[in-house]
Design an enzyme around this catalytic site. Sequence first.
Site, short mmCIF file in Angstrom:
data_model
loop_
_atom_site.label_atom_id
_atom_site.label_comp_id
_atom_site.label_asym_id
_atom_site.label_seq_id
_atom_site.Cartn_x
_atom_site.Cartn_y
_atom_site.Cartn_z
N ASP A 1 0.92 -1.06 0.02
CA ASP A 1 -0.02 0.15 -0.08
C ASP A 1 1.00 1.34 0.08
OD1 ASP A 1 -2.14 1.90 0.35
OD2 ASP A 1 -2.78 0.97 2.14
N HIS B 1 -0.58 4.20 -0.28
CA HIS B 1 -1.39 5.04 0.42
C HIS B 1 -1.42 6.59 0.25
CE1 HIS B 1 -3.32 5.97 4.74
NE2 HIS B 1 -3.52 4.81 4.49
N GLU C 1 -0.85 -0.73 -4.18
CA GLU C 1 -2.40 -0.02 -3.77
C GLU C 1 -2.16 1.40 -3.76
OE1 GLU C 1 -5.38 0.23 -0.01
OE2 GLU C 1 -4.73 -2.00 -0.69
N HIS D 1 -11.97 -2.19 -0.19
CA HIS D 1 -11.29 -1.73 0.82
C HIS D 1 -12.21 -2.02 2.13
CE1 HIS D 1 -9.87 1.78 3.05
NE2 HIS D 1 -8.74 1.32 2.76
#
Length: 381
Positions: A183, A185, A209, A284
């Site tokens: 991730d 983010h 991600e 998610h």
Amino acid sequence: MKITRLETFLVPPRWLFLRVETDEGVVGWGEPVVEGRAHTVAAAVDELADDLVGAEASRIEDLWQTMTRGGFYRGGPILSSAVAGIDQALWDIKGKALGVPVHDLLGGPVRDRVRMYGWVGGDEPAEVAAGAAERVAAGYTAVKMNAGGRLRSLESVSEIRAVVDRVAAVREVLGPDRDVAVDFHGRVSPALARVLCQELEPLRPLFVEEPVVPELLTELSRICASTTVPIATGERLYSRWDFRTALDSGIAVVQPDLSHAGGISECRRIAALAETYGVALAPHCPLGPIALAACLQVDLASPNALIQETSLGIHYNVGADTLDHLLDPSVFELRDGFVERLTAPGLGIEVDEQAVRTAAATGHRWRSPVWRHADGSLAEW
């Protein structure tokens, strides 16, 4: 069957639960929340209740259209999340009233179980390796981890190497038969995302991600074209229209959040839209048990569902965890990396209402951390 009451509960560590009551005694539960803005979403639910109380609970689509299009100003995370939780609760009511799980109402199951992944915490290679080993011991065949903490627009060789080393440590624990997702983010620039993805290619992540923030969705096509690593995004996109740009960019996985993107109704449509692009679905879900149950209902009915996030043991969950507030937490029991098909009516879970009310007596005011770089400027969290 008419809606008679909507009641919200601020449940630690950072959740917002919704109870929708009907005149026939059937109760539905939802999870409408924006992490860090739970009070604001609760206020939005209260405003939407003006159009819901007295309405026929079974008219889910009509109520969804009214909530999303009935006002002149539309969309955004607060309204979409309020609608999402209400939508979850209405599907829960309908399933309970008919005696079937929600996925039966979405066309029936296309699979018997759903693969799950858990989070790995820690900032050092040894810490993330230990966390991955714990997840494997708990029965997971896939984990997700953050690429790093504060990241500048362009980073040093040592910081890039640190990201790779952490992922490499997890890959070593997992071996070739299990998966690691990474991730970003939204913490990195498009240029740094391209660099990091290329550096991570030999480690074969399941996906990377949210390489960039949603404001930079137009950069996704260049990122996707620059790497063989599958790109996933969508936790901060709130409608099927928001996902069009991402899908046109060449992403491999859509990640709508069923507590943000209009609930079961809209996320099922997003899944179907992604299917037309050959793109997989991985909802998610760093939230509570109601949101997880809603995700699983969509996963069970969506041909392109790949894997499901669970927040069990995630670092946010201090003082409460995903299996709390359920009368029977065994419905989420992990078997060889999978959760078996939920078969109980509605969302497939039984919420412990007394436990919810007790927790809500404490409440919470959780806020996202505010990060700054070494020079004092604001950093993406």
